[in-house]
Design a protein around this motif. Sequence first.
Motif, PDB file in Angstrom:
ATOM      1  N   ILE A 113       0.895  -0.657   0.099  1.00  0.00           N
ATOM      2  CA  ILE A 113      -0.223   0.207  -0.391  1.00  0.00           C
ATOM      3  C   ILE A 113       0.660   0.827   0.079  1.00  0.00           C
ATOM      4  O   ILE A 113       1.690   1.133   1.005  1.00  0.00           O
ATOM      5  CB  ILE A 113      -1.170  -0.140   0.958  1.00  0.00           C
ATOM      6  CG1 ILE A 113      -2.295  -0.998   1.155  1.00  0.00           C
ATOM      7  CG2 ILE A 113      -1.561   1.026   1.514  1.00  0.00           C
ATOM      8  CD1 ILE A 113      -2.693  -1.282   2.518  1.00  0.00           C
ATOM      9  N   ARG A 114       0.731   2.131  -0.573  1.00  0.00           N
ATOM     10  CA  ARG A 114       1.704   3.485  -0.625  1.00  0.00           C
ATOM     11  C   ARG A 114       0.446   4.906  -0.784  1.00  0.00           C
ATOM     12  O   ARG A 114      -0.414   4.462  -1.715  1.00  0.00           O
ATOM     13  CB  ARG A 114       2.377   3.449  -1.792  1.00  0.00           C
ATOM     14  CG  ARG A 114       3.389   4.718  -1.992  1.00  0.00           C
ATOM     15  CD  ARG A 114       4.196   4.393  -3.093  1.00  0.00           C
ATOM     16  NE  ARG A 114       5.006   3.568  -2.818  1.00  0.00           N
ATOM     17  CZ  ARG A 114       6.649   3.482  -2.180  1.00  0.00           C
ATOM     18  NH1 ARG A 114       6.467   4.768  -1.820  1.00  0.00           N
ATOM     19  NH2 ARG A 114       7.317   2.498  -2.119  1.00  0.00           N
ATOM     20  N   LEU A 115       0.153   5.397  -0.078  1.00  0.00           N
ATOM     21  CA  LEU A 115       0.080   6.922  -0.654  1.00  0.00           C
ATOM     22  C   LEU A 115       1.503   8.336  -0.564  1.00  0.00           C
ATOM     23  O   LEU A 115       2.368   8.182   0.025  1.00  0.00           O
ATOM     24  CB  LEU A 115      -0.618   7.607   1.349  1.00  0.00           C
ATOM     25  CG  LEU A 115      -2.225   6.744   1.081  1.00  0.00           C
ATOM     26  CD1 LEU A 115      -2.401   7.102   2.475  1.00  0.00           C
ATOM     27  CD2 LEU A 115      -3.379   7.247   0.037  1.00  0.00           C
ATOM     28  N   THR A 116       0.839   8.566  -1.592  1.00  0.00           N
ATOM     29  CA  THR A 116       1.559   9.410  -2.197  1.00  0.00           C
ATOM     30  C   THR A 116       1.355  11.358  -1.818  1.00  0.00           C
ATOM     31  O   THR A 116       0.155  10.856  -2.948  1.00  0.00           O
ATOM     32  CB  THR A 116       2.863   9.273  -3.800  1.00  0.00           C
ATOM     33  OG1 THR A 116       2.894   7.797  -3.561  1.00  0.00           O
ATOM     34  CG2 THR A 116       3.494   9.967  -3.853  1.00  0.00           C
ATOM     35  N   SER A 117       1.542  12.082  -1.524  1.00  0.00           N
ATOM     36  CA  SER A 117       1.479  13.457  -2.018  1.00  0.00           C
ATOM     37  C   SER A 117       0.034  13.162  -1.863  1.00  0.00           C
ATOM     38  O   SER A 117      -0.858  14.093  -1.873  1.00  0.00           O
ATOM     39  CB  SER A 117       1.923  13.748  -3.236  1.00  0.00           C
ATOM     40  OG  SER A 117       3.150  13.884  -3.379  1.00  0.00           O
ATOM     41  N   LEU A 118      -0.576  12.930  -0.279  1.00  0.00           N
ATOM     42  CA  LEU A 118      -1.799  12.773   0.354  1.00  0.00           C
ATOM     43  C   LEU A 118      -2.424  13.959   0.948  1.00  0.00           C
ATOM     44  O   LEU A 118      -1.501  14.698   1.493  1.00  0.00           O
ATOM     45  CB  LEU A 118      -1.555  11.917   0.890  1.00  0.00           C
ATOM     46  CG  LEU A 118      -3.804  11.800   1.727  1.00  0.00           C
ATOM     47  CD1 LEU A 118      -4.641  11.764   0.365  1.00  0.00           C
ATOM     48  CD2 LEU A 118      -4.050  11.241   2.711  1.00  0.00           C
ATOM     49  N   SER A 119      -3.366  15.323   0.088  1.00  0.00           N
ATOM     50  CA  SER A 119      -3.894  16.338   0.907  1.00  0.00           C
ATOM     51  C   SER A 119      -5.490  15.837   0.940  1.00  0.00           C
ATOM     52  O   SER A 119      -5.658  15.516   0.165  1.00  0.00           O
ATOM     53  CB  SER A 119      -3.306  17.023  -0.298  1.00  0.00           C
ATOM     54  OG  SER A 119      -4.679  17.133  -1.550  1.00  0.00           O
ATOM     55  N   LYS A 120      -6.085  16.746   2.251  1.00  0.00           N
ATOM     56  CA  LYS A 120      -6.947  16.228   2.173  1.00  0.00           C
ATOM     57  C   LYS A 120      -7.945  17.412   3.162  1.00  0.00           C
ATOM     58  O   LYS A 120      -7.404  17.383   3.989  1.00  0.00           O
ATOM     59  CB  LYS A 120      -7.209  14.832   3.590  1.00  0.00           C
ATOM     60  CG  LYS A 120      -8.793  15.343   3.687  1.00  0.00           C
ATOM     61  CD  LYS A 120      -9.845  14.085   2.230  1.00  0.00           C
ATOM     62  CE  LYS A 120     -11.325  14.054   3.549  1.00  0.00           C
ATOM     63  NZ  LYS A 120     -12.211  13.522   2.259  1.00  0.00           N
ATOM     64  N   SER A 121      -8.990  18.093   2.838  1.00  0.00           N
ATOM     65  CA  SER A 121      -9.124  19.271   3.745  1.00  0.00           C
ATOM     66  C   SER A 121     -10.432  18.958   3.808  1.00  0.00           C
ATOM     67  O   SER A 121     -11.082  18.238   3.380  1.00  0.00           O
ATOM     68  CB  SER A 121      -9.013  20.349   2.807  1.00  0.00           C
ATOM     69  OG  SER A 121      -7.463  21.192   3.132  1.00  0.00           O
ATOM     70  N   ILE A 122     -11.696  19.539   5.155  1.00  0.00           N
ATOM     71  CA  ILE A 122     -12.788  19.031   5.420  1.00  0.00           C
ATOM     72  C   ILE A 122     -13.391  20.217   5.764  1.00  0.00           C
ATOM     73  O   ILE A 122     -12.665  21.755   6.636  1.00  0.00           O
ATOM     74  CB  ILE A 122     -13.171  18.599   6.405  1.00  0.00           C
ATOM     75  CG1 ILE A 122     -12.517  18.791   7.863  1.00  0.00           C
ATOM     76  CG2 ILE A 122     -12.761  16.958   6.325  1.00  0.00           C
ATOM     77  CD1 ILE A 122     -12.103  17.931   8.606  1.00  0.00           C
ATOM     78  N   ARG A 123     -14.558  20.763   5.981  1.00  0.00           N
ATOM     79  CA  ARG A 123     -15.162  21.926   6.394  1.00  0.00           C
ATOM     80  C   ARG A 123     -16.101  22.274   7.139  1.00  0.00           C
ATOM     81  O   ARG A 123     -16.687  20.818   7.527  1.00  0.00           O
ATOM     82  CB  ARG A 123     -15.983  22.148   5.172  1.00  0.00           C
ATOM     83  CG  ARG A 123     -17.090  23.486   5.203  1.00  0.00           C
ATOM     84  CD  ARG A 123     -17.772  23.903   3.957  1.00  0.00           C
ATOM     85  NE  ARG A 123     -17.326  24.280   3.187  1.00  0.00           N
ATOM     86  CZ  ARG A 123     -16.379  25.483   3.199  1.00  0.00           C
ATOM     87  NH1 ARG A 123     -15.812  26.892   3.053  1.00  0.00           N
ATOM     88  NH2 ARG A 123     -15.819  25.453   1.110  1.00  0.00           N
ATOM     89  N   GLU A 124     -15.630  22.316   8.481  1.00  0.00           N
ATOM     90  CA  GLU A 124     -16.410  22.852   9.340  1.00  0.00           C
ATOM     91  C   GLU A 124     -17.640  23.211   9.322  1.00  0.00           C
ATOM     92  O   GLU A 124     -18.030  23.833   8.692  1.00  0.00           O
ATOM     93  CB  GLU A 124     -15.173  24.050  10.864  1.00  0.00           C
ATOM     94  CG  GLU A 124     -14.453  22.572  10.540  1.00  0.00           C
ATOM     95  CD  GLU A 124     -13.162  21.942  11.762  1.00  0.00           C
ATOM     96  OE1 GLU A 124     -14.592  20.855  12.047  1.00  0.00           O
ATOM     97  OE2 GLU A 124     -12.266  21.959  12.291  1.00  0.00           O
ATOM     98  N   ARG A 125     -18.010  22.789  10.482  1.00  0.00           N
ATOM     99  CA  ARG A 125     -19.324  23.394  10.832  1.00  0.00           C
ATOM    100  C   ARG A 125     -19.681  24.482  10.678  1.00  0.00           C
ATOM    101  O   ARG A 125     -21.124  25.261  10.263  1.00  0.00           O
ATOM    102  CB  ARG A 125     -20.323  22.699  11.703  1.00  0.00           C
ATOM    103  CG  ARG A 125     -20.498  21.360  12.570  1.00  0.00           C
ATOM    104  CD  ARG A 125     -20.643  20.625  13.911  1.00  0.00           C
ATOM    105  NE  ARG A 125     -21.512  19.062  13.529  1.00  0.00           N
ATOM    106  CZ  ARG A 125     -22.071  19.053  14.278  1.00  0.00           C
ATOM    107  NH1 ARG A 125     -22.753  19.059  15.603  1.00  0.00           N
ATOM    108  NH2 ARG A 125     -21.687  17.012  14.182  1.00  0.00           N
ATOM    109  N   ASN A 126     -18.764  25.300  11.012  1.00  0.00           N
ATOM    110  CA  ASN A 126     -19.062  27.247  11.294  1.00  0.00           C
ATOM    111  C   ASN A 126     -18.207  27.901   9.682  1.00  0.00           C
ATOM    112  O   ASN A 126     -18.450  28.635   9.315  1.00  0.00           O
ATOM    113  CB  ASN A 126     -18.065  27.413  12.586  1.00  0.00           C
ATOM    114  CG  ASN A 126     -16.329  27.643  11.928  1.00  0.00           C
ATOM    115  OD1 ASN A 126     -16.062  26.739  11.440  1.00  0.00           O
ATOM    116  ND2 ASN A 126     -15.840  27.532  12.860  1.00  0.00           N
ATOM    117  N   GLY A 127     -18.522  26.431   8.768  1.00  0.00           N
ATOM    118  CA  GLY A 127     -17.714  27.111   7.761  1.00  0.00           C
ATOM    119  C   GLY A 127     -16.347  27.406   7.050  1.00  0.00           C
ATOM    120  O   GLY A 127     -16.352  26.898   5.698  1.00  0.00           O
ATOM    121  N   ASP A 128     -15.608  27.157   8.486  1.00  0.00           N
ATOM    122  CA  ASP A 128     -13.853  26.762   7.934  1.00  0.00           C
ATOM    123  C   ASP A 128     -13.648  25.555   7.009  1.00  0.00           C
ATOM    124  O   ASP A 128     -14.388  24.660   7.424  1.00  0.00           O
ATOM    125  CB  ASP A 128     -13.811  27.822   9.540  1.00  0.00           C
ATOM    126  CG  ASP A 128     -13.756  28.641   9.639  1.00  0.00           C
ATOM    127  OD1 ASP A 128     -14.598  29.960   8.648  1.00  0.00           O
ATOM    128  OD2 ASP A 128     -13.027  28.558  11.109  1.00  0.00           O
TER     129      ASP A 128
END
Length: 219
Positions: free
Chosen positions: A2-17
């Motif tokens: 298994i290999r993950l390369t240059s993984l990026s991930k963002s989430i939106r908080e409940r307040n919209g941030d």
Amino acid sequence: MIRLTSLSKSIRERNGDVRTLFRDLDFDMSASERSVAILGRSGSGKSTLLRILAGLDVDFGGLYSYDGTQLPKSPSSMAAHRLERIGIVTQAYDLLPDRTVAANVAIGCARRRGASARVAEALELVGIDHLASKRPTHLSGGEAQRVAIARAIVKRPSVVLADEPTGALDEGTEEEVLHLFERLQDGGTQFVIVTHSDRVAQRCGRRKRISEYRLVDVD
């Protein structure tokens, strides 16, 4: 493997941030490794990382490769990958209360040939074949966790992803579960374990911590 390369991930908080979880994160697990622990503070993205490895979250940047082949980031291809190669153990067990132990385990190998024999084999392997006809409401925490483990391994996956598998267990039951994991590793099943417990992490072959959006080695 298994290999993950240059993984990026963002989430939106409940307040919209918008909050960044991962940025240029790399992860790899070779076919020769028995287990890897993923540590990190609450909210650092440990469970999200496990969901990505499981193919349950395909909304990320970067590459996911398995056995040297890059997997398309589509729900269908990831679902096929998960059903074929990956078992999942959740913190909450996620057992269906209206089904027997055997029926809960059978969910993990639905529509596979010899499902009944596989269920019996998995229950015996985790030491609860005598509970096959019981319902989850009549089980202890340790027994319920063993059912969840049996459901994860019944299809004979290459890798089991476990999310805080001992978080709700007392120390004695935790030891039983960790010993079971080690026996399964002896049989060739690999484990990636998300945990907040240093004691659990120390039982893994390699330890990584999520820090500043990336995975760093832990001594």
